[in-house]
Structure formats: structure tokens, C-alpha cells
Design an enzyme around this catalytic site. Structure first.
Site, PDB file in Angstrom:
ATOM      1  N   CYS A 111      -9.002 -12.197  37.650  1.00  0.00           N
ATOM      2  CA  CYS A 111      -9.343 -13.028  36.497  1.00  0.00           C
ATOM      3  C   CYS A 111      -8.232 -14.067  36.371  1.00  0.00           C
ATOM      4  CB  CYS A 111      -9.387 -12.148  35.248  1.00  0.00           C
ATOM      5  SG  CYS A 111      -9.565 -13.066  33.704  1.00  0.00           S
ATOM      6  N   ASN A 120     -17.695  -9.096  35.264  1.00  0.00           N
ATOM      7  CA  ASN A 120     -17.139  -8.590  34.011  1.00  0.00           C
ATOM      8  C   ASN A 120     -17.853  -7.356  33.518  1.00  0.00           C
ATOM      9  OD1 ASN A 120     -14.886  -9.951  33.000  1.00  0.00           O
ATOM     10  ND2 ASN A 120     -16.104 -11.776  32.514  1.00  0.00           N
ATOM     11  N   HIS A 160      -7.980  -9.193  29.939  1.00  0.00           N
ATOM     12  CA  HIS A 160      -8.314  -9.687  28.589  1.00  0.00           C
ATOM     13  C   HIS A 160      -7.559  -8.887  27.540  1.00  0.00           C
ATOM     14  CE1 HIS A 160     -12.370 -11.717  29.931  1.00  0.00           C
ATOM     15  NE2 HIS A 160     -11.303 -12.211  30.528  1.00  0.00           N
ATOM     16  N   ARG A 197     -26.724 -11.524  27.855  1.00  0.00           N
ATOM     17  CA  ARG A 197     -25.458 -11.817  27.157  1.00  0.00           C
ATOM     18  C   ARG A 197     -25.733 -12.229  25.711  1.00  0.00           C
ATOM     19  NH1 ARG A 197     -20.675 -16.033  29.105  1.00  0.00           N
ATOM     20  NH2 ARG A 197     -19.695 -16.266  27.062  1.00  0.00           N
ATOM     21  N   TYR A 242      -7.943 -13.033  24.027  1.00  0.00           N
ATOM     22  CA  TYR A 242      -8.931 -12.075  23.508  1.00  0.00           C
ATOM     23  C   TYR A 242      -8.367 -11.163  22.422  1.00  0.00           C
ATOM     24  CZ  TYR A 242     -12.156 -13.527  27.180  1.00  0.00           C
ATOM     25  OH  TYR A 242     -13.000 -14.264  27.985  1.00  0.00           O
TER      26      TYR A 242
HETATM   27  C1  G6P Z   1     -12.788 -16.808  31.026  1.00  0.00           C
HETATM   28  C2  G6P Z   1     -12.647 -15.334  31.262  1.00  0.00           C
HETATM   29  C3  G6P Z   1     -13.916 -14.800  31.899  1.00  0.00           C
HETATM   30  C4  G6P Z   1     -15.078 -15.113  31.017  1.00  0.00           C
HETATM   31  C5  G6P Z   1     -15.155 -16.586  30.739  1.00  0.00           C
HETATM   32  C6  G6P Z   1     -16.172 -16.865  29.679  1.00  0.00           C
HETATM   33  O1  G6P Z   1     -12.876 -17.484  32.249  1.00  0.00           O
HETATM   34  O2  G6P Z   1     -11.543 -15.041  32.062  1.00  0.00           O
HETATM   35  O3  G6P Z   1     -13.812 -13.413  32.063  1.00  0.00           O
HETATM   36  O4  G6P Z   1     -16.264 -14.674  31.609  1.00  0.00           O
HETATM   37  O5  G6P Z   1     -13.927 -17.084  30.260  1.00  0.00           O
HETATM   38  O6  G6P Z   1     -16.476 -18.215  29.705  1.00  0.00           O
HETATM   39  P1  G6P Z   1     -17.926 -18.679  29.262  1.00  0.00           P
HETATM   40  O7  G6P Z   1     -17.972 -20.114  29.594  1.00  0.00           O
HETATM   41  O8  G6P Z   1     -18.893 -17.827  30.069  1.00  0.00           O
HETATM   42  O9  G6P Z   1     -18.009 -18.369  27.799  1.00  0.00           O
END
Ligand code: G6P
Length: 432
Positions: free
Chosen positions: A168, A147, A198, A93, A250
Site C-alpha cells: 500500500c 483490500n 491504514h 462498496r 485512517y
Molecule cells: C488509498 C488507500 C487504498 C484505498 C484508496 C481509496 O490509495 O491506500 O487502500 O483503496 O486510497 O481511494 P478511492 O479513490 O477508491 O476512494
């Protein structure tokens, strides 16, 4: 109550202890059921099981937890499969979030080239999982959180008869957050969002039964120069007021592309690095709690809080216990959103009962927001197909159609660098 066998792929992940809390919280709805935790890391699996077993024992619930690193064995005869994994972990990531920035393109977990490569990696694994499901539990229902959930669901629903839906929590909080930001009570909001995961907009937004938009407009007019509010919230309020609907957060990456790109380039760390810095403490906390007779997870020391993946568990409850409930879902459109294609996976409202999920008729997306959603939807379809069975050319074509990229030179250069960086997670056909 439904007695079912549930396989949880990602059962040793950093979110897994929180997911087990969600499950156990709803344990009464699944009495007599078995949860098989499946993951690559035996030590983490054993720790999650220890935590879960103790939580179950304290509550006197009739639930059984088992673990395995052998996916196909774990899937055998399952009724439900929960998938929530991150191929390459946070290291991958970090690459998704940092490499595009060098080319002047936003790097993000699910959006732009970052989300694109996450899709390629996730779908490569999902294809194997679906082959296992087809072989050993073809009637199982798959509840996906991996995801980008929309692209993963698009790929599976076009290539396998397996029952598959993605979830989600976003649509449950994106709209409600606006109420909180203007000092109102989020629990008095009623919001329905439609579009893509998103990438959805509200088509119903009321506060105590009254239209919420005039309230937001009034508050924004009074506070648009208030520097005590973070810039991103002001931007989203501006976007909502301008479009007359509440956006998924988003959308800021598209409508405020330049500001966000500069902010990301100026930030010394990526979001992945910020999370990685906290992961050791999460596991330390899980280990400490696993030693107690009555483990209690502290939401501040648990990844994502303590009610993780709750929506998927609500969905399983609604289906296996035939509750007849309306929840946000990501499934093929089938007319739910009248101006998007019928076979495209959309985020919409679904009715869930023993027959599965029926997407509800929600009408059209308004024209002022439709164009971008259509572009993202075509990108979703191209990416899904390239990831499942395409060539490198198909993949570059998909990346070039992403609204954050839209430059062939950039698409080609970013593709080459990122494909090389992620080569071990990608099929050969996408590398040549
Ligand atoms: C939200 C979204 C998820 C995403 C996450 C990221 O929950 O719905 O799809 O993965 O945020 O959060 P993070 O803590 O991984 O940045």
C-alpha cells in the site's frame, strides 16, 4: 535483468491502464518478461492489452502482454502474481459505505463493517486464487493490493505456504502530507511508519534531518483556527501533535468518530457513488487513447492517476533483480515491531532482495497509540480466520471486536443486513 512471467489478476480493472503505465515505465527492469492480464471482462482486457501493446511498441521494449479470463491457465508457471480486484465492484462498496450509517456506525471501504465485509468478499476469492497458485505455480510470489490488504495477507499467511506480501502506498505519503499542509517541501521529509496497514504511526519523522514534530507543533499552534484549511487536515494535525507521531490518515475514523459519522450521514452520496459517476469517463479516455499510436494517459481522466500499483512493481524489481532496497511492506511481523505478535501481519519497513522480504527491527509502538493498534490487530486476526474458514458466529464475534462497532446488538444487526446484501459473494458457512 529478470525475465519473468507475471500474472496480474484485476488486469481489466479501472486501475489497470495506470498499472500498465507503471510497468512500462520500469520496462527496462523486466526485459523479456511476459505479463498475463487476468480478469472477468474480455472487452476490458482487450482494451488494456491494446493500450499496453502500443505503449510498449512506441518505447521499443521487449515485453509481452497476453490476456485470459481463465485464471488457472493464466497463472500456470508464473514467477509473480499481482492481485488487485474488488469483488462486487463499486456497487458492493456502496453498500459497505451506506448500510452501517443507518446503525450510527461509520461506513468505509477498509474500516469498520464496510472494511469487514470487503475482507469477507476479498478473502473468499483469494482462497480460490491461492488454491490455483498452489496447483500451477507454487513457487510464485504473490504481491497483493486487494483490500483490506492487511486482513487478506493475515488470512493467506496463516493458511498457505505460498509466498505472500501486501503493499500500500499509504506509508509513502501519509507522513509527507503533513509537510505539504504546513507549506514545507514534502521531498525533504524522511518518514518511517509502523503498525498495521491504514493503521500505522511514524517512528521516524525528520525534515532535512531535524525532528519534524516541533515544526508541525509550531505550525498547528498558528493555524489551528484557520478555517481555510479543511477540517480533516486540522484534525489529523491535532492528532499528530497530541500523540507526538504522524498518523495514517485512517486514524481519523477512530479519534474523530462522532464528527466523521455526522459528516458521512449528511453527505448525499457515498465515495463509491462519487467514483462510479466518473468510471464511464475513465473508460472513454482509455478507449480514445487506445486508438492513438502513442497513447498518453491523462492523470485527471485515469482512475487513481497514472502510476498505479507502483510500489508492487518496485518490490518485484527489488526482489527479482536483487536490488537490496528498503520499502514499506505488509508481512508477518517476526519481531519487527517489538510489541506486536510475531505472526501478525504488520505494516513495517522491509529489506527486499533475491531472498524475498526481511522485516527490519523497528522497535516498539509508543504506549499512547499502542492500545488502539492492538485492538485493530486482534480484530484483523479474528476477521481473517472467520473469512478463511469460520462460521457465522466467528464472523459476528470478529465484527463485534471492531473498535468502530463495539456493540453486540449493532454487530448482529449490521451483520445480518450486510451478509444478506452481499450473500452472492460469501460462502454458505458465513450465512447460516
Ligand atoms: C488509498 C488507500 C487504498 C484505498 C484508496 C481509496 O490509495 O491506500 O487502500 O483503496 O486510497 O481511494 P478511492 O479513490 O477508491 O476512494
Amino acid at each position: 535483468m529478470a525475465r519473468i512471467k507475471i500474472a496480474y489478476i484485476g488486469g481489466g480493472s479501472t486501475r489497470a491502464p495506470g498499472t500498465m503505465v507503471s510497468f512500462i515505465h520500469q520496462g527496462q527492469n523486466f526485459l523479456g518478461s511476459e505479463i498475463v492480464l487476468i480478469d472477468l471482462d474480455e472487452e476490458r482486457l482487450a482494451l488494456v492489452k491494446k493500450l499496453a501493446d502500443k505503449m510498449i511498441a512506441v518505447r521499443g521494449l521487449d515485453l509481452r502482454v497476453s490476456v485470459t479470463t481463465r485464471r488457472r491457465d493464466g497463472l500456470r508457471d508464473c514467477d509473480a502474481v499481482l492481485t488487485s480486484y474488488r469483488p462486487g465492484g463499486f456497487e458492493a462498496r456502496h453498500l459497505d459505505e451506506s448500510i452501517p450509517l443507518k446503525y450510527g456506525v461509520i461506513g468505509q471501504e477498509t474500516q469498520g463493517p464496510g472494511g469487514f465485509f470487503m475482507a469477507l468478499r476479498s478473502i473468499a476469492v483469494m482462497k480460490e486464487i491461492i488454491a490455483d497458485v498452489e496447483a500451477v505455480c507454487p513457487k510464485a510470489r504473490v504481491f497483493n493490493y486487494t483490500n483490506p490488504v492487511n486482513i487478506v495477507a493475515e488470512a493467506v499467511t496463516h493458511n498457505s505456504p505460498v509466498w505472500f506480501a501486501a503493499f500500500c502506498e499509504g506509508p509513502l505519503f501519509f507522513g509527507h502530507d503533513f509537510a505539504e499542509w504546513i507549506g514545507l517541501d514534502r521531498t525533504r521529509m524522511d518518514v518511517a511508519m509502523i503498525g498495521l496497514n491504514h493503521g500505522s504511526w511514524s517512528v521516524r519523522h525528520t525534515y532535512d534531518g531535524q525532528d519534524f514534530m516541533p515544526l508541525l507543533e509550531h505550525a498547528y499552534a498558528a493555524r489551528c483556527r484557520d478555517t481555510s484549511l479543511p477540517a480533516w487536515k486540522l484534525r489529523l494535525m491535532n492528532l499528530a501533535v497530541t500523540m507526538g507521531a504522524l498518523p495514517a490518515h485512517y486514524f481519523q475514523y477512530y479519534y474523530f468518530k462522532e464528527e466523521i459519522l455526522s459528516e458521512l450521514q449528511a453527505k448525499p452520496t457515498t465515495r463509491a457513488q462519487d467514483i462510479m459517476a466518473r468510471v464511464p469517463d475513465y473508460w472513454q479516455h482509455y478507449r480514445e487513447q487506445a486508438e492513438r499510436d502513442d497513447p498518453q494517459l491523462d492523470p485527471r481522466r485515469s482512475r487513481g492517476g497514472i502510476h498505479e500499483l507502483e510500489l508492487a512493481i518496485d518490490a518485484m524489481d527489488a526482489i527479482f533483480n536483487d536490488r537490496g532496497e528498503v520499502l514499506p511492506v505488509n508481512v508477518p511481523n517476526r519481531g519487527s515491531i517489538s510489541n506486536l505478535p510475531d505472526d501478525r501481519v504488520v505494516e513495517t519497513q522491509g529489506y527486499l532482495d533475491r531472498h524475498g522480504i526481511t522485516p527490519l527491527a523497528m522497535g516498539p509502538l509508543p504506549p499512547q497509540v499502542l492500545g488502539l493498534v492492538e485492538m485493530l490487530s486482534e480484530y484483523q486476526s479474528l476477521t481473517a480466520q472467520a473469512a478463511w474458514s469460520g462460521t457465522k458466529r466467528d464472523a459476528v464475534r470478529a465484527l463485534a471486536s471492531n473498535p468502530l462497532v463495539f456493540s453486540l446488538h449493532k454487530a448482529q444487526a449490521i451483520y445480518d443486513e450486510m451478509a444478506a446484501a452481499h450473500a452472492r459473494y460469501l460462502p454458505e458457512r458465513l450465512l447460516r
